[in-house]
Write an enzyme that holds these catalytic residues in place. Sequence first.
Site, PDB file in Angstrom:
ATOM      1  N   ASP A 117       3.534  35.892  26.495  1.00 51.72           N
ATOM      2  CA  ASP A 117       4.698  36.425  25.781  1.00 51.72           C
ATOM      3  C   ASP A 117       4.642  36.191  24.269  1.00 51.72           C
ATOM      4  O   ASP A 117       5.535  36.643  23.543  1.00 51.72           O
ATOM      5  CB  ASP A 117       5.990  35.832  26.350  1.00 51.72           C
ATOM      6  CG  ASP A 117       6.439  36.532  27.625  1.00 51.72           C
ATOM      7  OD1 ASP A 117       5.809  37.520  28.014  1.00 51.72           O
ATOM      8  OD2 ASP A 117       7.425  36.075  28.229  1.00 51.72           O
ATOM      9  N   LYS A 157      15.779  33.273  27.602  1.00 49.07           N
ATOM     10  CA  LYS A 157      16.001  34.483  28.400  1.00 49.07           C
ATOM     11  C   LYS A 157      15.431  34.319  29.799  1.00 49.07           C
ATOM     12  O   LYS A 157      16.080  34.634  30.805  1.00 49.07           O
ATOM     13  CB  LYS A 157      15.361  35.670  27.674  1.00 49.07           C
ATOM     14  CG  LYS A 157      15.298  36.951  28.498  1.00 49.07           C
ATOM     15  CD  LYS A 157      13.857  37.367  28.730  1.00 49.07           C
ATOM     16  CE  LYS A 157      13.791  38.687  29.475  1.00 49.07           C
ATOM     17  NZ  LYS A 157      12.467  38.887  30.085  1.00 49.07           N
ATOM     18  N   ASN A 158      14.191  33.800  29.900  1.00 49.13           N
ATOM     19  CA  ASN A 158      13.530  33.726  31.205  1.00 49.13           C
ATOM     20  C   ASN A 158      14.180  32.710  32.148  1.00 49.13           C
ATOM     21  O   ASN A 158      14.042  32.823  33.364  1.00 49.13           O
ATOM     22  CB  ASN A 158      12.041  33.411  31.029  1.00 49.13           C
ATOM     23  CG  ASN A 158      11.261  34.587  30.471  1.00 49.13           C
ATOM     24  OD1 ASN A 158      11.646  35.739  30.663  1.00 49.13           O
ATOM     25  ND2 ASN A 158      10.176  34.312  29.766  1.00 49.13           N
ATOM     26  N   ARG A 200      16.694  43.445  25.201  1.00 46.18           N
ATOM     27  CA  ARG A 200      16.644  42.792  26.507  1.00 46.18           C
ATOM     28  C   ARG A 200      16.411  41.281  26.383  1.00 46.18           C
ATOM     29  O   ARG A 200      16.808  40.521  27.254  1.00 46.18           O
ATOM     30  CB  ARG A 200      15.506  43.378  27.359  1.00 46.18           C
ATOM     31  CG  ARG A 200      15.780  44.742  27.946  1.00 46.18           C
ATOM     32  CD  ARG A 200      14.657  45.157  28.890  1.00 46.18           C
ATOM     33  NE  ARG A 200      14.310  44.049  29.771  1.00 46.18           N
ATOM     34  CZ  ARG A 200      13.083  43.554  29.912  1.00 46.18           C
ATOM     35  NH1 ARG A 200      12.075  44.071  29.256  1.00 46.18           N
ATOM     36  NH2 ARG A 200      12.869  42.550  30.724  1.00 46.18           N
ATOM     37  N   ARG A 255       2.534  44.723  38.521  1.00 45.81           N
ATOM     38  CA  ARG A 255       3.298  43.475  38.619  1.00 45.81           C
ATOM     39  C   ARG A 255       3.773  43.327  40.065  1.00 45.81           C
ATOM     40  O   ARG A 255       4.944  43.479  40.383  1.00 45.81           O
ATOM     41  CB  ARG A 255       4.486  43.497  37.641  1.00 45.81           C
ATOM     42  CG  ARG A 255       4.057  43.763  36.229  1.00 45.81           C
ATOM     43  CD  ARG A 255       5.222  43.836  35.265  1.00 45.81           C
ATOM     44  NE  ARG A 255       5.703  42.540  34.841  1.00 45.81           N
ATOM     45  CZ  ARG A 255       6.646  42.351  33.922  1.00 45.81           C
ATOM     46  NH1 ARG A 255       7.209  43.380  33.341  1.00 45.81           N
ATOM     47  NH2 ARG A 255       7.046  41.152  33.596  1.00 45.81           N
ATOM     48  N   PRO A 256       2.847  43.045  40.963  1.00 53.88           N
ATOM     49  CA  PRO A 256       3.189  43.018  42.382  1.00 53.88           C
ATOM     50  C   PRO A 256       4.114  41.859  42.732  1.00 53.88           C
ATOM     51  O   PRO A 256       4.161  40.850  42.027  1.00 53.88           O
ATOM     52  CB  PRO A 256       1.830  42.855  43.072  1.00 53.88           C
ATOM     53  CG  PRO A 256       0.958  42.213  42.046  1.00 53.88           C
ATOM     54  CD  PRO A 256       1.430  42.709  40.718  1.00 53.88           C
ATOM     55  N   ILE A 257       4.836  42.034  43.854  1.00 55.04           N
ATOM     56  CA  ILE A 257       5.703  40.942  44.312  1.00 55.04           C
ATOM     57  C   ILE A 257       5.207  40.420  45.661  1.00 55.04           C
ATOM     58  O   ILE A 257       5.980  39.871  46.436  1.00 55.04           O
ATOM     59  CB  ILE A 257       7.180  41.396  44.397  1.00 55.04           C
ATOM     60  CG1 ILE A 257       7.328  42.605  45.330  1.00 55.04           C
ATOM     61  CG2 ILE A 257       7.755  41.694  43.025  1.00 55.04           C
ATOM     62  CD1 ILE A 257       8.752  42.834  45.749  1.00 55.04           C
ATOM     63  N   ASP A 258       3.904  40.567  45.904  1.00 56.45           N
ATOM     64  CA  ASP A 258       3.358  40.148  47.202  1.00 56.45           C
ATOM     65  C   ASP A 258       3.517  38.650  47.443  1.00 56.45           C
ATOM     66  O   ASP A 258       3.740  38.217  48.572  1.00 56.45           O
ATOM     67  CB  ASP A 258       1.886  40.565  47.331  1.00 56.45           C
ATOM     68  CG  ASP A 258       1.026  40.011  46.210  1.00 56.45           C
ATOM     69  OD1 ASP A 258       1.444  40.105  45.047  1.00 56.45           O
ATOM     70  OD2 ASP A 258      -0.058  39.486  46.494  1.00 56.45           O
ATOM     71  N   CYS A 311       9.403  45.584  31.531  1.00 56.25           N
ATOM     72  CA  CYS A 311       8.388  46.127  30.633  1.00 56.25           C
ATOM     73  C   CYS A 311       7.183  46.630  31.413  1.00 56.25           C
ATOM     74  O   CYS A 311       6.803  46.036  32.432  1.00 56.25           O
ATOM     75  CB  CYS A 311       7.929  45.053  29.643  1.00 56.25           C
ATOM     76  SG  CYS A 311       9.210  44.527  28.485  1.00 56.25           S
TER      77      CYS A 311
END
Length: 419
Positions: free
Chosen positions: A306, A22-23, A398, A122-125, A117
């Site tokens: 996970d 999936k990932n 998902r 869960r930053p995207i910096d 989830c």
Amino acid sequence: MDKLIIKGGTHLNGEVNISGAKNAAVALIPATLLVDGICNITNIPNISDVKISCKILEELGAVVTWNSNNEITIDTRNISSTTAPLDMTSKFRASSYFIGSLLGRCREAVVGLPGGCNLGARPIDQHIKGFEALGAKVEVSQGKISATAKKLIGTTIYMDLVSVGATINVMLASVLATGCTIIENAAKEPHVVDVANFLNTMGADIRGAGTDVIKINGVKKLEGNSTYSVVPDQIEAGTFMLAAVATKGDLLIKNCIPEHLDCLTAKILEMGANIEINNDSIRVWTNKKPNKTNIKTQPYPGFPTDLQAQIGVCLALADGTSIIKEGIWESRFQYTAELNKMGAKITDQGKSAIFEGVKELYGAPVEATDLRAGAALIIAGIVAKGETTLTNLVHIDRGYENIEEKFRKIGANIQRVIE
């Protein structure tokens, strides 16, 4: 709302075929935007995150053809938009890869803030830092991310923390950039390697994926017109390996890459189960309670976050007291409250949890709090005495393909009820 009814007390036995990762798949689909040709992708998992990714591509003007349940052909040569639908991109975390891909190809992208989830902040910096280092201007406002660039120029980017998403996104943005981009402190996960392999198959020049330094030499064009097979899903493989331990079963997990699971194999042996490793399969079997053990989740090649909830079910039934320390996310122990409803004795202490092993679990109504928690609760339901009802299946769908069917084939008494 769909629910799973699980009648417990089963020892799982048989063979399981593992699907594509999936990932990896949710990164490969946006990556096709960089290709000036047709891509054929096989071993693609038929899950909701993949289907939404394909719908986003179609909204951008791509042509997506499902040749079978697990094979797609994608033609992105004539895309007509650089704005991904905000309602779709907000549904899952991996939608952020559309930023890197659109920026790399079109020098502009507008994508909704990614969802997924609820595992805490869960930053995207680090993604933004990478795009800006390549020469892009990035704005985050009104629930969306906008990125534009006149030109993308290769540079050295040091990741302040190991981030799979940022590593992949910078790779995507830099494949067609001018010059050489170097990512230092890069993530080493198998799906990072898979994205690099896919791009190289299509004509990119990426070296070092799987190490902590990745070099991307920009090319003028990705030709495409190739077929690529998605790497097997090591998290799905690990889920069934742990299901064998929890249920005192005997499972042969086929179509997997055993070296991707070395850290889990070590822990399963510590727990007292048996393992036999072949070229592309792993057999796990046991007839006794798991031994206690301690876990700390870390970036690959450490123990994967996970698989934390799934091994938590084993530790809830273990002989003695175990501790799990979560080294990646802030809120990954929400599932412990659900396990406690089934008779587990787990004390959640922020980023760690103490598991006092109990003799058995009991069926109860429980809810999937996230994707991997859902898989863990299925295992718990199979082990438990009595009947378990599991709701909020949208999380499970998902990331796992036909999960109840795969469990049913190895002896679980599990049924999906559509309401």
